[in-house]
Design a protein around this motif. Sequence first.
Motif, PDB file in Angstrom:
ATOM      1  N   UNK A 177     -13.435  -7.676  -4.658  1.00  0.00           N
ATOM      2  CA  UNK A 177     -13.969  -8.118  -5.952  1.00  0.00           C
ATOM      3  C   UNK A 177     -13.911  -6.962  -6.944  1.00  0.00           C
ATOM      4  N   UNK A 178     -13.304  -7.219  -8.085  1.00  0.00           N
ATOM      5  CA  UNK A 178     -13.218  -6.188  -9.114  1.00  0.00           C
ATOM      6  C   UNK A 178     -12.026  -5.270  -8.986  1.00  0.00           C
ATOM      7  N   UNK A 179     -11.258  -5.396  -7.887  1.00  0.00           N
ATOM      8  CA  UNK A 179     -10.077  -4.552  -7.713  1.00  0.00           C
ATOM      9  C   UNK A 179      -8.943  -5.046  -8.608  1.00  0.00           C
ATOM     10  N   UNK A 180      -8.098  -4.126  -9.034  1.00  0.00           N
ATOM     11  CA  UNK A 180      -6.893  -4.508  -9.773  1.00  0.00           C
ATOM     12  C   UNK A 180      -5.821  -4.830  -8.752  1.00  0.00           C
ATOM     13  N   UNK A 181      -5.359  -6.075  -8.718  1.00  0.00           N
ATOM     14  CA  UNK A 181      -4.345  -6.487  -7.755  1.00  0.00           C
ATOM     15  C   UNK A 181      -2.961  -6.230  -8.349  1.00  0.00           C
ATOM     16  N   UNK A 182      -2.302  -5.219  -7.842  1.00  0.00           N
ATOM     17  CA  UNK A 182      -1.002  -4.821  -8.382  1.00  0.00           C
ATOM     18  C   UNK A 182       0.085  -5.874  -8.155  1.00  0.00           C
ATOM     19  N   UNK A 183       0.024  -6.559  -7.030  1.00  0.00           N
ATOM     20  CA  UNK A 183       1.038  -7.559  -6.712  1.00  0.00           C
ATOM     21  C   UNK A 183       0.915  -8.756  -7.650  1.00  0.00           C
ATOM     22  N   UNK A 224       4.177  -0.565  -3.215  1.00  0.00           N
ATOM     23  CA  UNK A 224       2.971   0.208  -2.991  1.00  0.00           C
ATOM     24  C   UNK A 224       1.833  -0.609  -2.430  1.00  0.00           C
ATOM     25  N   UNK A 225       0.632  -0.302  -2.908  1.00  0.00           N
ATOM     26  CA  UNK A 225      -0.585  -0.942  -2.404  1.00  0.00           C
ATOM     27  C   UNK A 225      -0.741  -2.339  -2.966  1.00  0.00           C
ATOM     28  N   UNK A 226      -1.543  -3.134  -2.294  1.00  0.00           N
ATOM     29  CA  UNK A 226      -1.852  -4.459  -2.821  1.00  0.00           C
ATOM     30  C   UNK A 226      -2.791  -4.351  -4.020  1.00  0.00           C
ATOM     31  N   UNK A 266       3.414  -3.365   0.145  1.00  0.00           N
ATOM     32  CA  UNK A 266       3.920  -4.496  -0.627  1.00  0.00           C
ATOM     33  C   UNK A 266       5.128  -4.119  -1.473  1.00  0.00           C
ATOM     34  N   UNK A 267       6.091  -5.026  -1.529  1.00  0.00           N
ATOM     35  CA  UNK A 267       7.267  -4.858  -2.382  1.00  0.00           C
ATOM     36  C   UNK A 267       7.495  -6.155  -3.142  1.00  0.00           C
ATOM     37  N   UNK A 268       7.813  -6.046  -4.423  1.00  0.00           N
ATOM     38  CA  UNK A 268       8.188  -7.204  -5.226  1.00  0.00           C
ATOM     39  C   UNK A 268       9.620  -6.984  -5.696  1.00  0.00           C
ATOM     40  N   UNK A 269      10.465  -7.966  -5.420  1.00  0.00           N
ATOM     41  CA  UNK A 269      11.887  -7.910  -5.763  1.00  0.00           C
ATOM     42  C   UNK A 269      12.162  -9.000  -6.789  1.00  0.00           C
ATOM     43  N   UNK A 270      12.791  -8.626  -7.897  1.00  0.00           N
ATOM     44  CA  UNK A 270      13.026  -9.616  -8.945  1.00  0.00           C
ATOM     45  C   UNK A 270      14.261 -10.472  -8.644  1.00  0.00           C
ATOM     46  N   UNK A 271      14.506 -11.522  -9.429  1.00  0.00           N
ATOM     47  CA  UNK A 271      15.633 -12.413  -9.149  1.00  0.00           C
ATOM     48  C   UNK A 271      17.004 -11.740  -9.180  1.00  0.00           C
ATOM     49  N   UNK A 311       3.750  -9.965 -10.408  1.00  0.00           N
ATOM     50  CA  UNK A 311       4.274 -11.321 -10.436  1.00  0.00           C
ATOM     51  C   UNK A 311       4.012 -11.987 -11.784  1.00  0.00           C
ATOM     52  N   UNK A 312       2.859 -11.725 -12.368  1.00  0.00           N
ATOM     53  CA  UNK A 312       2.541 -12.278 -13.692  1.00  0.00           C
ATOM     54  C   UNK A 312       3.486 -11.720 -14.751  1.00  0.00           C
ATOM     55  N   UNK A 313       3.768 -10.417 -14.655  1.00  0.00           N
ATOM     56  CA  UNK A 313       4.693  -9.802 -15.606  1.00  0.00           C
ATOM     57  C   UNK A 313       6.073 -10.425 -15.497  1.00  0.00           C
ATOM     58  N   UNK A 314       6.549 -10.607 -14.271  1.00  0.00           N
ATOM     59  CA  UNK A 314       7.871 -11.208 -14.072  1.00  0.00           C
ATOM     60  C   UNK A 314       7.908 -12.632 -14.611  1.00  0.00           C
ATOM     61  N   UNK A 315       6.885 -13.393 -14.320  1.00  0.00           N
ATOM     62  CA  UNK A 315       6.839 -14.788 -14.764  1.00  0.00           C
ATOM     63  C   UNK A 315       6.867 -14.881 -16.290  1.00  0.00           C
ATOM     64  N   UNK A 316       6.228 -13.913 -16.947  1.00  0.00           N
ATOM     65  CA  UNK A 316       6.163 -13.914 -18.404  1.00  0.00           C
ATOM     66  C   UNK A 316       7.384 -13.269 -19.043  1.00  0.00           C
ATOM     67  N   UNK A 317       8.305 -12.767 -18.217  1.00  0.00           N
ATOM     68  CA  UNK A 317       9.497 -12.131 -18.754  1.00  0.00           C
ATOM     69  C   UNK A 317       9.266 -10.722 -19.250  1.00  0.00           C
TER      70      UNK A 317
END
Length: 200
Positions: A164-170, A150-152, A137-142, A174-180
Motif C-alpha cells: 500500500x502506497x508503493x510506486x508500482x514501476x511495472x 528492475x523492481x516491481x 521484472x522486464x517490460x518489452x514493448x511491441x 505499462x500505463x506509459x506504453x498504453x498512452x503512447x
Amino acid sequence: MITRRLIVASAPLVVLAPSLALAGPAPAFTAKDIDGKTRSLAEFKGKTVVLEWVNEGCPYVKKHYSGNMQGLQQAATADGVVWLSVASSAPGKQGYFADGGQARTWINAKGAKPTTLLLDSEGVVATAYKAKTTPHMFVIDPAGQVVYQGAIDDRPSNKVEDIAGAKNYVAAALSDLKAGRKVAVPASQPYGCAVKYKDA
C-alpha cells in the motif's frame, strides 16, 4: 554489485543494479511452458510482453502474491499484454518446479493470472536477461525493446503492508506504453531473493 541483507523472516534481500542496456533489444529466447509447448519471444512480436521471475518459496514473491501480482497480471492481460512468469530455480533449489503440473498447481493455488509460466531450470532465459532476483521484472514493448527493467515497486521489503502506497514501476511502465508515452522510469534496482541458478 551491491548486495545487502535485510534480516526479516530469515530471508536474504538482494538489491542489484540493472544490468542490461536501457531501451535495448530484448534477448530472443525459447522455453517450454507449463503445457510442454515451446514458446518464444518472437511469437509475441507486436505485443507488449512482461517477464516476471518467480520463486514460490521466496518471501518477496510471497509478499506480492498476496494479491498484488495477480491483480497486475489480470489488468495487464485484459489490456492485451502477454505476461510470462519465469521459473529459473535449478533442481534441488528453492522454487524449482519439476514439471508443468507442479507449476500449474502453484498457479491455481495462488489464483495467478499470467499468460503462461516458462520452465527455465537450466537458467537459459535468466542468463540471457541477466535476471538477478525474484521478482525481477522486464517490460518489452511491441517493437521488441526492453523499456523497463528492475523492481516491481519502490518498497524493497517482504512485508505485505508495504504494498500500500508503493510506486508500482511495472504498472506505471505499462500505463506509459498504453498512452503512447516514453516510459518515465525505465530502470530501477531489483530486489528480492537471488535467482537460484544451478551453478550458484
